[in-house]
Scaffold this motif. Structure first.
Motif, PDB file in Angstrom:
ATOM      1  N   ILE A  12       3.735  24.367 -46.298  1.00 53.67           N
ATOM      2  CA  ILE A  12       3.767  23.947 -44.996  1.00 53.67           C
ATOM      3  C   ILE A  12       3.576  22.318 -44.982  1.00 53.67           C
ATOM      4  CG2 ILE A  12       2.677  24.041 -42.679  1.00 53.67           C
ATOM      5  CD1 ILE A  12       1.392  26.906 -43.456  1.00 53.67           C
ATOM      6  N   VAL A  13       4.410  21.626 -44.264  1.00 47.78           N
ATOM      7  CA  VAL A  13       4.095  20.266 -44.084  1.00 47.78           C
ATOM      8  C   VAL A  13       4.059  20.146 -42.429  1.00 47.78           C
ATOM      9  CG1 VAL A  13       5.314  17.843 -44.293  1.00 47.78           C
ATOM     10  CG2 VAL A  13       5.781  19.833 -46.099  1.00 47.78           C
ATOM     11  N   TYR A  14       2.659  19.573 -42.289  1.00 47.77           N
ATOM     12  CA  TYR A  14       2.371  19.038 -40.931  1.00 47.77           C
ATOM     13  C   TYR A  14       2.778  17.721 -40.336  1.00 47.77           C
ATOM     14  CZ  TYR A  14      -0.006  23.583 -40.237  1.00 47.77           C
ATOM     15  OH  TYR A  14      -0.152  24.991 -40.149  1.00 47.77           O
ATOM     16  N   CYS A  15       3.051  17.535 -39.342  1.00 45.93           N
ATOM     17  CA  CYS A  15       3.394  16.332 -38.714  1.00 45.93           C
ATOM     18  C   CYS A  15       2.923  16.105 -37.537  1.00 45.93           C
ATOM     19  CB  CYS A  15       5.030  15.995 -38.783  1.00 45.93           C
ATOM     20  SG  CYS A  15       5.906  15.967 -40.211  1.00 45.93           S
ATOM     21  N   LEU A  16       2.699  14.995 -36.967  1.00 43.71           N
ATOM     22  CA  LEU A  16       2.067  14.949 -35.547  1.00 43.71           C
ATOM     23  C   LEU A  16       2.884  15.045 -34.400  1.00 43.71           C
ATOM     24  CD1 LEU A  16      -0.995  14.207 -34.653  1.00 43.71           C
ATOM     25  CD2 LEU A  16      -0.559  11.679 -34.612  1.00 43.71           C
ATOM     26  N   SER A  17       4.173  14.676 -34.541  1.00 43.38           N
ATOM     27  CA  SER A  17       5.059  14.538 -33.433  1.00 43.38           C
ATOM     28  C   SER A  17       6.326  15.328 -33.754  1.00 43.38           C
ATOM     29  CB  SER A  17       5.709  13.471 -33.254  1.00 43.38           C
ATOM     30  OG  SER A  17       6.367  12.710 -34.093  1.00 43.38           O
ATOM     31  N   ARG A  18       7.184  15.770 -32.755  1.00 39.39           N
ATOM     32  CA  ARG A  18       8.059  16.772 -32.757  1.00 39.39           C
ATOM     33  C   ARG A  18       9.274  16.138 -33.492  1.00 39.39           C
ATOM     34  NH1 ARG A  18       8.301  19.511 -26.678  1.00 39.39           N
ATOM     35  NH2 ARG A  18       6.053  20.540 -26.763  1.00 39.39           N
ATOM     36  N   ALA A  19       9.456  14.821 -33.027  1.00 43.95           N
ATOM     37  CA  ALA A  19      10.527  14.151 -33.497  1.00 43.95           C
ATOM     38  C   ALA A  19      10.224  13.928 -35.268  1.00 43.95           C
ATOM     39  CB  ALA A  19      10.698  12.845 -33.094  1.00 43.95           C
ATOM     40  N   LYS A  20       9.239  13.612 -35.522  1.00 42.26           N
ATOM     41  CA  LYS A  20       8.906  13.615 -37.071  1.00 42.26           C
ATOM     42  C   LYS A  20       9.243  14.784 -37.743  1.00 42.26           C
ATOM     43  CE  LYS A  20       5.600  11.490 -40.349  1.00 42.26           C
ATOM     44  NZ  LYS A  20       4.396  10.682 -40.433  1.00 42.26           N
ATOM     45  N   VAL A  21       8.791  16.106 -37.372  1.00 37.49           N
ATOM     46  CA  VAL A  21       9.058  17.234 -37.808  1.00 37.49           C
ATOM     47  C   VAL A  21      10.644  17.426 -37.938  1.00 37.49           C
ATOM     48  CG1 VAL A  21       9.110  19.639 -37.173  1.00 37.49           C
ATOM     49  CG2 VAL A  21       7.069  18.601 -36.720  1.00 37.49           C
ATOM     50  N   GLU A  22      11.429  17.198 -36.876  1.00 33.35           N
ATOM     51  CA  GLU A  22      12.720  17.396 -37.226  1.00 33.35           C
ATOM     52  C   GLU A  22      13.203  16.233 -38.283  1.00 33.35           C
ATOM     53  OE1 GLU A  22      14.959  17.803 -33.471  1.00 33.35           O
ATOM     54  OE2 GLU A  22      13.353  19.142 -32.656  1.00 33.35           O
ATOM     55  N   GLN A  23      12.893  15.378 -38.145  1.00 37.13           N
ATOM     56  CA  GLN A  23      13.518  14.364 -39.303  1.00 37.13           C
ATOM     57  C   GLN A  23      12.869  14.659 -40.450  1.00 37.13           C
ATOM     58  OE1 GLN A  23      11.759  10.591 -37.562  1.00 37.13           O
ATOM     59  NE2 GLN A  23      12.952  10.791 -35.689  1.00 37.13           N
ATOM     60  N   THR A  24      12.016  15.116 -40.694  1.00 40.39           N
ATOM     61  CA  THR A  24      11.291  15.346 -42.208  1.00 40.39           C
ATOM     62  C   THR A  24      11.996  16.628 -42.727  1.00 40.39           C
ATOM     63  OG1 THR A  24       9.204  14.384 -41.514  1.00 40.39           O
ATOM     64  CG2 THR A  24       9.305  15.773 -43.391  1.00 40.39           C
ATOM     65  N   THR A  42      13.018  32.817 -35.552  1.00 38.36           N
ATOM     66  CA  THR A  42      13.970  33.185 -36.707  1.00 38.36           C
ATOM     67  C   THR A  42      13.351  32.190 -37.790  1.00 38.36           C
ATOM     68  OG1 THR A  42      15.918  33.263 -35.429  1.00 38.36           O
ATOM     69  CG2 THR A  42      16.237  32.564 -37.426  1.00 38.36           C
ATOM     70  N   HIS A  43      12.884  30.912 -37.657  1.00 41.09           N
ATOM     71  CA  HIS A  43      12.286  30.315 -38.534  1.00 41.09           C
ATOM     72  C   HIS A  43      11.177  30.811 -39.252  1.00 41.09           C
ATOM     73  CE1 HIS A  43      14.756  26.260 -37.533  1.00 41.09           C
ATOM     74  NE2 HIS A  43      15.346  27.209 -37.893  1.00 41.09           N
ATOM     75  N   GLN A  44      10.079  31.496 -38.356  1.00 47.31           N
ATOM     76  CA  GLN A  44       9.018  31.986 -38.646  1.00 47.31           C
ATOM     77  C   GLN A  44       9.431  33.230 -39.625  1.00 47.31           C
ATOM     78  OE1 GLN A  44       5.084  32.009 -36.384  1.00 47.31           O
ATOM     79  NE2 GLN A  44       5.690  34.163 -36.092  1.00 47.31           N
ATOM     80  N   LYS A  45      10.361  33.869 -39.067  1.00 49.37           N
ATOM     81  CA  LYS A  45      10.638  35.220 -40.035  1.00 49.37           C
ATOM     82  C   LYS A  45      11.120  34.940 -41.278  1.00 49.37           C
ATOM     83  CE  LYS A  45      12.243  38.634 -37.706  1.00 49.37           C
ATOM     84  NZ  LYS A  45      12.741  39.635 -37.088  1.00 49.37           N
ATOM     85  N   ARG A  46      11.971  33.701 -41.480  1.00 46.54           N
ATOM     86  CA  ARG A  46      12.419  33.196 -42.594  1.00 46.54           C
ATOM     87  C   ARG A  46      11.215  32.820 -43.631  1.00 46.54           C
ATOM     88  NH1 ARG A  46      17.403  29.340 -43.070  1.00 46.54           N
ATOM     89  NH2 ARG A  46      17.153  29.778 -45.013  1.00 46.54           N
ATOM     90  N   PHE A  47      10.202  32.286 -43.041  1.00 45.82           N
ATOM     91  CA  PHE A  47       9.250  31.513 -43.687  1.00 45.82           C
ATOM     92  C   PHE A  47       8.424  32.969 -44.365  1.00 45.82           C
ATOM     93  CE2 PHE A  47       4.829  30.202 -44.019  1.00 45.82           C
ATOM     94  CZ  PHE A  47       4.775  29.086 -44.786  1.00 45.82           C
ATOM     95  N   LEU A  48       8.258  33.885 -43.442  1.00 44.80           N
ATOM     96  CA  LEU A  48       7.408  34.933 -44.049  1.00 44.80           C
ATOM     97  C   LEU A  48       8.310  36.029 -45.188  1.00 44.80           C
ATOM     98  CD1 LEU A  48       5.651  36.129 -40.545  1.00 44.80           C
ATOM     99  CD2 LEU A  48       4.633  34.906 -42.463  1.00 44.80           C
ATOM    100  N   VAL A 107      10.564  28.757 -49.136  1.00 47.08           N
ATOM    101  CA  VAL A 107      10.678  28.110 -47.785  1.00 47.08           C
ATOM    102  C   VAL A 107       9.766  27.128 -47.527  1.00 47.08           C
ATOM    103  CG1 VAL A 107      11.239  28.419 -45.354  1.00 47.08           C
ATOM    104  CG2 VAL A 107      12.130  29.952 -47.027  1.00 47.08           C
ATOM    105  N   ILE A 108       9.890  25.827 -46.884  1.00 43.32           N
ATOM    106  CA  ILE A 108       8.996  24.948 -46.379  1.00 43.32           C
ATOM    107  C   ILE A 108       9.055  24.725 -44.959  1.00 43.32           C
ATOM    108  CG2 ILE A 108       8.225  22.451 -46.697  1.00 43.32           C
ATOM    109  CD1 ILE A 108       9.465  22.408 -49.345  1.00 43.32           C
ATOM    110  N   MET A 109       7.933  25.060 -44.211  1.00 44.56           N
ATOM    111  CA  MET A 109       7.890  24.935 -43.012  1.00 44.56           C
ATOM    112  C   MET A 109       7.371  23.781 -42.411  1.00 44.56           C
ATOM    113  SD  MET A 109       8.808  26.612 -40.218  1.00 44.56           S
ATOM    114  CE  MET A 109       8.605  28.583 -40.015  1.00 44.56           C
ATOM    115  N   VAL A 110       8.199  22.933 -41.852  1.00 44.12           N
ATOM    116  CA  VAL A 110       7.952  21.498 -41.349  1.00 44.12           C
ATOM    117  C   VAL A 110       7.279  21.792 -40.056  1.00 44.12           C
ATOM    118  CG1 VAL A 110       8.278  19.097 -41.067  1.00 44.12           C
ATOM    119  CG2 VAL A 110       9.449  20.410 -43.020  1.00 44.12           C
ATOM    120  N   ALA A 111       6.007  21.518 -39.566  1.00 47.85           N
ATOM    121  CA  ALA A 111       5.730  21.885 -38.131  1.00 47.85           C
ATOM    122  C   ALA A 111       4.567  20.897 -37.396  1.00 47.85           C
ATOM    123  CB  ALA A 111       5.021  23.394 -38.250  1.00 47.85           C
TER     124      ALA A 111
END
Length: 602
Positions: free
Chosen positions: A232-244, A269-275, A280-284
């Protein structure tokens, strides 16, 4: 009632309890209430699942994790437990079927979202049934000062009012003394026995680095250490999540974005793929992760500073639930402090709330800047003690250099004062280094006595000094949108020459992977790799057939035990950790067949 140890062995496939599990379970079976604080991966769910099966009636689990309820129920059903859930994802017909099963005594466990539980209709339904116990999961959601507050949790004291004789258990992985008091008060658990486990997760290696081209730092970490791992990669903002996520995908990784602004169907869908998928890397944002029980998350990386140690501990705790080595990487900079202070200033909370948030941010900064064992500091924050340095954090593995920074700090503080305490770090550093930029000259700051007195240090060195002075409380950042630096009362002694100060010397050039050399490895031996892959393939096929994540069939620890024991009979398979009666019946034959092919090749 059924014996708890019998359920542990024959339903869940484990031979013995861990830590305080048995004491908690015995207390609940006996009708007592409990407050349980146990680290992620410590086995909290068994603490209510086994008593629910041992007592007459249905165990009702209150959970805020609507998106995960289906997987949690599916996992129980694979164990032979009659489980269901009630939440807003169900159709009217599905709700009716579940309610009928509940009333007819056909459910052992029922998962309910808090907002549904507190509805009069649901309470009336439960009043007509025999209830074994109530389990309030993620109980820290009741804490109004916390990072995961849920307003619906404040009304859960209705359970004590309407069902006073039904045992209740509240569980969380993160709760300092203040939060425990709040849980006790708001859930009316004054008579509950408290079980506070140690907070240590020794398999997680904590690393904190200052930002220095953070994308390249993350990329090096992923390629050198985590090339085929889930994380999991955590970012502070939604925009940064999508860009990353987009950038990582372009670099060849399977990276998926997750934040509250995405459509619910896409998040699911994304959560199911991660599990369910490998690597899979979840950027969130922090919207993702609570209750995620994927055991083989090998890393959690923060590209921005968390708001508090509670949030940091909760988020990093999602790595390494299986007990195997995992890494928590945090990259942060002074700009993160500025951004978080701005967010706090703009919040709608009371002044008291903002003050507490500020205190929590300061504690997080302190953890980042210490030169001693990070794990000791982290545990001390939660009232836990580690007698010796852990040997598995970056400060233990590669001790930081420190230097007498008194003279440089005096220059920095003087320059902040001379420029009127009206500028951010970049401008102050320009003045210190004798810049003739338009901003400096137009303000007349090239005429100050502090102009050019810091030419001996580079820009990055000055940034490190400013960051550490903020972290240690000598400078404050005004949340005015510009990151203005201001002196605090604490800096007087240094400016007067009455106090010396040592700072850590940043090692921006040291590869981030260098600290991993002493890690405990659990790599599969070359001679076993073919069987290991065959077992994993068998698991993946069965998971797809049953529509569940692979670890619901068997987790990696169970597959490793199979690899070690090489069972070839059903009775031998039962001695494998994690194999109970139902799973033996449903899946044992397929895995035995795989092992026999390797043990007795044709």
């Amino acid at each position: 009632m059924t014996d708890a140890h019998h359920i542990l062995q024959h339903t869940f496939g484990y031979s013995s309890f861990r830590g305080p599990q048995q004491a908690i379970i015995d207390s609940l079976i006996g009708g007592g209430d409990a407050l349980v604080v146990m680290p992620t991966g410590g086995g909290k769910s068994l603490c209510y699942q086994i008593p629910a099966l041992a007592r007459e009636g249905v165990g009702v689990v209150i959970s805020p994790l609507i998106a995960l309820m289906q997987d949690q129920v599916s996992a129980l059903r694979e164990l032979g437990v009659r489980a269901g859930f009630l939440n807003s994802t169900l159709s009217a017909a599905e709700v009716w079927q579940t309610e009928q099963a509940l009333q007819q005594g056909e459910l052992d466990m029922l998962y309910v979202a808090p907002e549904r539980l507190i509805q009069p209709r649901t309470l009336a339904l439960l009043a007509s049934c025999q209830i074994a116990l109530f389990a309030i999961d993620e109980a820290h959601c009741v804490a109004q000062w916390g990072h995961d507050f849920r307003a619906d949790y404040l009304r859960l004291n209705v359970l004590q009012e309407q069902f006073p004789n039904i045992p209740r258990i509240a569980l969380t992985a993160t709760a300092d003394a203040r939060t425990r008091d709040e849980i006790t008060e708001r859930l009316s658990l004054h008579k509950a026995q408290q079980f506070i486990s140690g907070f240590d997760r020794p398999n997680i290696q904590y690393r904190i680095r200052q930002k220095d081209k953070p994308r390249q730092q993350l990329l090096r970490f992923l390629r050198e250490e985590q090339s085929s791992n889930a994380g999991i990669v955590y970012c502070l903002s939604r925009a940064k999540v999508e860009q990353t996520a987009e950038w990582l995908s372009g670099e060849g990784f399977t990276a998926l974005p997750y934040h509250a602004g995405l459509p619910a169907s896409l998040r699911a869908t994304h959560q199911k793929r991660f599990l369910r998928e490998d690597s899979v890397i979840m950027v969130a944002t922090i919207a993702f992760g609570m209750g995620i029980d994927k055991p083989d998350v090998r890393f959690v990386a923060h590209l921005d500073l968390p708001k508090s140690i509670e949030a940091y501990y909760q988020e990093t705790g999602r790595a390494g639930r299986d007990g195997d080595p995992a890494t928590a990487l945090l990259l942060y900079g002074l700009e993160d402090v500025v951004k978080l202070r701005q967010m706090m200033a703009g919040s709608e909370g009371s002044e008291e709330f903002k003050r507490h948030e500020q205190q929590r941010l300061n504690a997080m900064l302190g953890l980042c800047e210490i030169t001693s064992c990070r794990r000791q500091a982290l545990l001390r924050y939660f009232g836990d003690e580690l007698p010796k340095p852990c040997g598995n954090c970056d400060n233990c593995l590669t001790p930081p250099d420190t230097w007498d920074a008194t003279e440089a700090v005096q220059k920095a503080l003087s320059c902040v004062y001379r420029t009127g305490q009206r500028y951010g770090a970049i401008h102050v550093i320009e003045v210190l280094r004798g810049s003739s930029s338009e901003k400096v000259t137009s303000a007349g700051h090239d005429k100050l006595s502090t102009w050019g007195i810091g030419r001996e240090l580079g820009q990055d060195e000055w940034r490190a000094i400013m960051r550490q002075l903020v972290a240690q409380g000598y400078l404050d950042v005004d949340p005015d949108g510009f990151g203005t630096l201001r002196l605090t009362e604490r800096c007087r002694a240094i400016l007067r020459g009455e106090e010396k100060i040592s700072l850590r010397r940043d090692k921006v050039s040291v590869p981030i992977a260098a600290a991993s050399s002493k890690r405990r490895h659990q790599d599969i031996e070359p001679a076993d790799r073919e069987l290991w892959q065959a077992l994993r393939s068998c698991r993946k096929r069965l998971a797809e057939e049953h529509g569940v994540p692979p670890y619901v069939i068997f987790n990696d620890a169970t597959l490793r035990d199979m690899l070690e024991q090489r069972p070839t009979t059903a009775s031998a398979m039962l001695s494998v950790s994690g194999v109970g009666d139902v799973k033996l019946e449903r899946f044992g034959g397929q895995f035995l067949e795989v092992i026999r092919e390797f043990e007795y090749p044709a």
